[in-house]
Design an enzyme around this catalytic site. Sequence first.
Site: not given
Length: 401
Positions: A141, A226, A255
């Site tokens: 993802f 990531d 984030k």
Amino acid sequence: MSNAAQLIATEQRLGAHNYKPLDVVLSRGQGVHVWDTDGKRYLDCLSAYSAVNQGHCHPKILSALTEQASKLTLTSRAFRNDQLALFYEEVAALTGSHKVLPMNSGAEAVETAIKAVRKWGYETKGVLENNAEIIVCGGNFHGRTLSVISFSTDPDARQGFGPFTPGFRVVPFGDAEAFAMAISANTVAALIEPIQGEAGVIIPPVGYFERVRELCTAHNITLILDEIQTGLGRTGKLLAEEHEGIEADVTLVGKALSGGFYPVSAVLSNSEVLGVLKPGQHGSTFGGNPLACAVARAALKVLVEEDMIGNAERMGAYFLEGLRQIRSNVVKDVRGRGLMLAVELVPEAGGARSYCYALKDRGLLAKDTHENTIRLAPPLVIEKDQIDWALQQIEAVLVAA
């Protein structure tokens, strides 16, 4: 109809139905807790998918936001601002990066890395134009942009959105030999999550990343990690790569880079990859704006100064051990690293969503993923007594099943 019910009804009537949230309407947050519109308090065990690592409304990040917002918020990159260079300096010193490219969202950071590494492949590695390939992993993802879903293995992410962007090879996560077999003369990069969060907190086998790093070095392949969800303390280290004893060539963060106050992401790179970008070839109106930079600087500062990373390591081990002590017929597996945890249920349990609702009713907010897994990721400021309370609620729900 209650105020919460009215708000939910309005969302259903006017909003696109691309999310299926739990039916709780939150209006306030502080530290590890959030409150709904009726004043009920909850322990937040999702942290906005790890965007709120520093806890809700951290006072020092809030102060940086309000102070900067009263002075200067946006200049675009047509002009310079007095926060960008300081952000570069501080994030580079903390992470050991040589070049930094700030963006807004995690998906933008991923897209940026894909663009840059393809250009590097053509100009530096010598791959023929339009032939670059990037190795990715099944179960990944990395966002929901068109290029990213082009290499997703989730049918819900892909169905109805083609045609897709070419140039990606998908191999099983954690399988170093499959990775080796996928390498070709056109391979410019590998894009991998250190731990697959959305897939259900899937941790790779010991030695996997060490082997991937060796292969990337041997074949002049850029290793992109990531760390948008795993980075900035979530796993008990600043970056999750530290658990593997390796260094990526390009690291993606987002984030928690703003502590949940503002959309901020960044591509952290060696000089070689980001060095290929020239004026006009990539950018963002809001990327690197002074408000974002001031917030990110404060978010990184409290993460380190308040030992949130160390707390994640200690409390994560405590939480994981507590979860493993729970005896329930519906539990298939418990796993995690730091405060990135998951309880996987047996298929016969009927799905994790109903358990998340039961936890909500008891004052704990968690999120189901991949149907059978409850994901637990509280803010890194969580304390032992709060974990003890959470374990009581989780055990009650799982044992009652």
